[in-house]
Design an enzyme around this catalytic site. Structure first.
Site, PDB file in Angstrom:
ATOM      1  N   CYS A  11       0.862  -1.185   0.000  1.00 48.73           N
ATOM      2  CA  CYS A  11       0.000   0.000   0.000  1.00 48.73           C
ATOM      3  C   CYS A  11       0.897   1.233   0.000  1.00 48.73           C
ATOM      4  O   CYS A  11       2.108   1.119  -0.171  1.00 48.73           O
ATOM      5  CB  CYS A  11      -0.982  -0.009   1.173  1.00 48.73           C
ATOM      6  SG  CYS A  11      -0.251   0.276   2.799  1.00 48.73           S
ATOM      7  N   ARG A  17      -3.156  -0.549   5.497  1.00 48.09           N
ATOM      8  CA  ARG A  17      -3.762  -1.626   4.712  1.00 48.09           C
ATOM      9  C   ARG A  17      -2.853  -2.811   4.428  1.00 48.09           C
ATOM     10  O   ARG A  17      -3.244  -3.967   4.640  1.00 48.09           O
ATOM     11  CB  ARG A  17      -4.308  -1.080   3.390  1.00 48.09           C
ATOM     12  CG  ARG A  17      -5.424  -0.067   3.575  1.00 48.09           C
ATOM     13  CD  ARG A  17      -5.800   0.593   2.276  1.00 48.09           C
ATOM     14  NE  ARG A  17      -4.684   1.403   1.782  1.00 48.09           N
ATOM     15  CZ  ARG A  17      -4.625   1.955   0.578  1.00 48.09           C
ATOM     16  NH1 ARG A  17      -5.622   1.762  -0.278  1.00 48.09           N
ATOM     17  NH2 ARG A  17      -3.609   2.693   0.216  1.00 48.09           N
ATOM     18  N   ASP A 131      -8.486   3.487   2.016  1.00 53.13           N
ATOM     19  CA  ASP A 131      -7.383   3.787   2.920  1.00 53.13           C
ATOM     20  C   ASP A 131      -7.920   4.414   4.204  1.00 53.13           C
ATOM     21  O   ASP A 131      -8.417   5.546   4.194  1.00 53.13           O
ATOM     22  CB  ASP A 131      -6.401   4.738   2.234  1.00 53.13           C
ATOM     23  CG  ASP A 131      -5.097   4.892   3.001  1.00 53.13           C
ATOM     24  OD1 ASP A 131      -5.056   4.562   4.201  1.00 53.13           O
ATOM     25  OD2 ASP A 131      -4.121   5.353   2.386  1.00 53.13           O
TER      26      ASP A 131
END
Length: 157
Positions: A11, A17, A131
């Site tokens: 990420c 994440r 996110d």
């Protein structure tokens, strides 16, 4: 014996994440009794969080679902990782673009997006994992990560 599956979750910052996906996948693999068949890691496409531990919101979401989370330091994806891993799993379209740039392309088609496994579509059509750095919603991110990791593990059986 060499691991069968070498997976790098990616990420933007490697504190929300991708870290969540790393720990969720490790938990799923452990529960399935398949730890010896996997190497699972995570990294960032940016340098913004390098050296920082997992975001507190990610830690809280993992703890709420009984997923172990050890202390770690965010790292950046490197071109040399391409030969070390079988699969690079991004969380959103920007991650995929950045991974392909950083890895000098994707000649072996190792780059994908997490939710393509759960949705049964190609990388370009798969949904993004939101996110939580921006949304503040770590629970929705957890549900998407879990859904994607469960589908990925099922695909790798």
């Amino acid at each position: 014996m060499h691991p069968v599956h070498r997976i790098m979750f990616v990420c933007h910052g490697n504190i929300c994440r991708s870290t969540m996906a790393e720990f969720v996948m490790k938990d799923l693999v452990k529960r399935a009794g398949r730890e010896g068949g996997f190497v699972i890691a995570s990294s960032a496409t940016s340098t913004e969080e390098i050296g920082n531990d997992t975001h507190p919101g990610t830690k809280a979401a993992l703890a709420a679902h009984g997923v172990a989370c050890t202390r770690r330091a965010a790292v950046q994806l490197r071109a040399s990782d391409y030969d070390a891993y079988d699969m690079f799993v991004g969380m959103d379209a920007a991650n995929v673009r950045n991974m392909r740039r950083m890895l000098k392309g994707d000649p072996s088609h190792k780059v994908c997006k997490l939710l393509e496994f759960a949705e049964g579509v190609d990388t370009d059509s798969a949904s993004d994992v939101a996110d939580p750095w921006y949304t503040g919603d770590f629970e929705t991110t957890y549900r998407d990560v879990l859904r994607g990791c469960e589908a990925l593990l099922a695909r790798l059986r």
